[in-house]
Scaffold this active site. Structure first.
Site, PDB file in Angstrom:
ATOM      1  CB  ILE A 136       7.140 -63.171 -11.232  1.00 43.84           C
ATOM      2  CG1 ILE A 136       8.329 -63.655 -12.274  1.00 43.84           C
ATOM      3  CG2 ILE A 136       6.358 -61.993 -12.123  1.00 43.84           C
ATOM      4  CD1 ILE A 136       9.255 -62.775 -12.968  1.00 43.84           C
ATOM      5  CE  LYS A 137       6.750 -56.041  -5.532  1.00 42.89           C
ATOM      6  NZ  LYS A 137       7.264 -54.788  -4.974  1.00 42.89           N
ATOM      7  CB  ILE A 138       1.475 -60.757  -9.800  1.00 41.45           C
ATOM      8  CG1 ILE A 138       2.714 -61.403 -10.933  1.00 41.45           C
ATOM      9  CG2 ILE A 138       0.143 -60.354 -10.489  1.00 41.45           C
ATOM     10  CD1 ILE A 138       2.312 -62.723 -10.967  1.00 41.45           C
TER      11      ILE A 138
END
Length: 308
Positions: free
Chosen positions: A124-126
């Protein structure tokens, strides 16, 4: 003579920074990364027309939900042609809201799992804001691995490592752009400020025993990639991957564990915000990056809404 791409693969995990299935299948990366801008670009590809229609249908009139369905559908297709992981990004408009980032990340993972894809194949890219890093810290503890993006400063890298995130994506090209514009000159190889940033982070992580993976991102030319050969991972556009595949020159390893890294330093929120504020380039590029991703998220939502 083997190509520079094949030589690079001997000591760096090569990742494709694209949603283009044909390019991924041709270039054979281990992993792939997407973001709102790449998804918007992918939405114009003929091969994704049916996925767009499905996303609109399952989105039930909610553009944000439709975007998440489309992102996961694209991720599913990419995972069919790579052995590793897909990185899927949380809505950049949530970059300063830890709770909302957690909820959106959990929704993305839930959509993947509903499609039969285990969370071990998804990152998950944040955005690497203080709030984003705190969300990533909680996600990692719950078994969801993260990719912290829009990382332009050493302080961001320090905070990510202490939070125990799985992977960071320090940007090279956007740092290069800022210094080239500000100083009015070009930079080559190890003199490139973007290359220097990733090298410093890599050495710091290895010297202090951090497990967080360093994945250099955002490249403008082959020289930047070659100067970071040996970095844990590099995520590269199809255009530059193709150039590496066509170049049969010699490529030597530049980064390796055992270099001289700085002593570990833990930053609290105040120290983090001050260090980021003191770095004009990182402050400007982080804000700009969030705005650009948010803009393309809105464009993608509008595109999906128009098809409803």
């Amino acid at each position: 003579m083997t190509s520079k791409l094949e030589q690079l693969k001997q000591f760096t995990t090569v990742v494709a920074d694209t949603g283009d299935l044909d390019a991924i299948a041709r270039l054979k990366p281990v992993d792939a990364t997407t973001n709102p801008s790449l998804l918007l670009k992918a939405a114009s590809l003929p091969g994704y027309a049916d996925l767009l229609k499905q996303a609109v249908s399952t989105g039930k009139g909610d553009p944000g939900l439709a975007c998440d369905h489309f992102a996961v559908a694209v991720g599913q297709e990419i995972l069919k042609v790579i052995p590793g992981r897909i990185s899927t990004e949380v809505d950049a408009r949530l970059s300063f809201d830890t709770g909302a980032t957690l909820l959106r990340a959990e929704r993305l993972i839930g959509l993947y799992e509903q499609a039969g894809i285990g969370r071990e194949r998804v990152l998950i890219k944040i955005a690497s804001t203080w709030e984003g890093i705190r969300a990533a810290e909680q996600l990692e503890k719950s078994g969801v691995q993260t990719n912290l993006t829009l990382l332009f400063s050493f302080a961001q890298a320090q905070a990510c490592a202490d939070a125990g995130v799985f992977l960071i994506s320090p940007f090279v090209g956007r740092i290069y752009d800022w210094y080239k514009k500000t100083e009015g000159r070009d930079f080559v190889g190890s003199e490139d400020p973007g290359v220097q940033s990733v090298s410093r982070i890599y050495d710091y992580y290895k010297a202090n025993g951090y497990d967080t993976v360093v994945m250099g991102a955002s490249f403008r030319n082959l020289g930047q990639i070659e100067a970071l050969a040996g970095c844990d991972r590099l995520t590269i556009s199809p255009e530059l991957l193709q150039k590496l595949a066509e170049d049969e020159g010699e490529l030597s390893r530049k980064l390796a564990p055992g270099g001289a890294g700085e002593a570990r330093q833990t930053l609290d929120e105040s120290a983090f915000r001050w260090a980021l504020n003191e770095d004009a380039m990182a402050t400007e590029k982080l804000a700009e990056g969030i705005r650009l991703f948010a803009r393309d998220q809105e464009k993608l939502e509008a595109l999906l809404a128009a098809k409803a």
